[in-house]
Design an enzyme around this catalytic site. Structure first.
Site, short mmCIF file in Angstrom:
data_model
loop_
_atom_site.label_atom_id
_atom_site.label_comp_id
_atom_site.label_asym_id
_atom_site.label_seq_id
_atom_site.Cartn_x
_atom_site.Cartn_y
_atom_site.Cartn_z
N ASP A 35 0.85 -1.18 0.00
CA ASP A 35 0.00 0.00 0.00
C ASP A 35 0.89 1.24 0.00
O ASP A 35 1.92 1.26 0.69
CB ASP A 35 -0.90 -0.01 1.24
CG ASP A 35 -2.02 1.01 1.16
OD1 ASP A 35 -1.71 2.22 1.21
OD2 ASP A 35 -3.18 0.60 1.05
N ILE A 36 0.51 2.27 -0.75
CA ILE A 36 1.33 3.49 -0.81
C ILE A 36 1.15 4.36 0.43
O ILE A 36 1.94 5.28 0.65
CB ILE A 36 1.06 4.31 -2.09
CG1 ILE A 36 -0.39 4.78 -2.15
CG2 ILE A 36 1.46 3.53 -3.34
CD1 ILE A 36 -0.66 5.81 -3.24
N GLU A 105 -12.46 3.09 -1.05
CA GLU A 105 -12.04 4.26 -1.83
C GLU A 105 -11.81 3.96 -3.29
O GLU A 105 -12.01 4.83 -4.14
CB GLU A 105 -10.77 4.85 -1.21
CG GLU A 105 -10.99 5.41 0.19
CD GLU A 105 -9.72 5.95 0.83
OE1 GLU A 105 -8.66 5.91 0.18
OE2 GLU A 105 -9.80 6.41 1.98
N VAL A 106 -11.37 2.75 -3.61
CA VAL A 106 -11.12 2.37 -5.00
C VAL A 106 -12.15 1.32 -5.40
O VAL A 106 -12.28 0.30 -4.72
CB VAL A 106 -9.69 1.82 -5.19
CG1 VAL A 106 -9.46 1.39 -6.63
CG2 VAL A 106 -8.66 2.87 -4.77
N HIS A 110 -10.39 -5.20 -3.22
CA HIS A 110 -9.05 -5.34 -2.68
C HIS A 110 -9.14 -5.75 -1.22
O HIS A 110 -9.99 -5.29 -0.48
CB HIS A 110 -8.21 -4.07 -2.85
CG HIS A 110 -8.84 -2.80 -2.35
ND1 HIS A 110 -9.91 -2.20 -2.98
CD2 HIS A 110 -8.55 -2.03 -1.28
CE1 HIS A 110 -10.24 -1.10 -2.32
NE2 HIS A 110 -9.43 -0.98 -1.28
N HIS A 112 -7.04 -5.79 2.20
CA HIS A 112 -5.89 -5.25 2.92
C HIS A 112 -5.36 -6.34 3.84
O HIS A 112 -6.15 -6.96 4.57
CB HIS A 112 -6.31 -4.06 3.80
CG HIS A 112 -6.83 -2.88 3.07
ND1 HIS A 112 -6.06 -1.77 2.80
CD2 HIS A 112 -8.06 -2.62 2.56
CE1 HIS A 112 -6.79 -0.87 2.17
NE2 HIS A 112 -8.02 -1.37 2.01
#
Length: 125
Positions: A35-36, A105-106, A110, A112
């Site tokens: 994750d960024i 958010e996206v 996904h 995590h």
């Protein structure tokens, strides 16, 4: 019903190689990358290779082979990162937000994977 899949979302671009990512794992079913904006010492995202908006969309629409392969990939990533208890690790948290109220958010499924420290309670407040 899930919102239509946006083929220009950041994870779709990462899957197509248009945006770089620090990859951890990849197979025919999934891609995992750091994750960024990490929220724990270990924070990796695992995404399926396919246009699925959320976990609900994925479980309703994806073929059984992809569902199985994706969740096996999540386990492989946790073990590879030394987080899985079966590998002597301290454990991890797997989280998939679905929809705005959950904080997604996206608009691409996904999961995590968090670890590397005690993570505290499931929900704040």
């Amino acid at each position: 019903m899930a919102e239509p899949y946006d083929h220009e979302n950041i994870f779709a671009k990462i899957l197509r190689g248009e945006i770089p990512a620090r990859k951890v794992y990849e197979d025919t079913h999934a891609l995992a990358f750091h994750d960024i904006n990490p929220q724990a010492p270990v924070h990796v995202l695992v995404i399926p290779k396919g246009p699925y908006v959320s976990l609900d969309d994925f479980l309703a629409e994806a073929p059984d082979e992809l569902v199985t392969g994706f969740f096996r990939a999540v386990g492989k990533v946790a073990r590879a990162l030394g987080l899985a208890e079966s590998e002597g690790g301290p454990g991890f948290r797997a989280l998939a937000n679905a929809g705005g109220d959950a904080g997604q958010e996206v608009p691409h499924l996904h999961v995590h994977l968090f670890g590397g420290k005690p993570l505290g309670p499931m929900l704040a407040g």
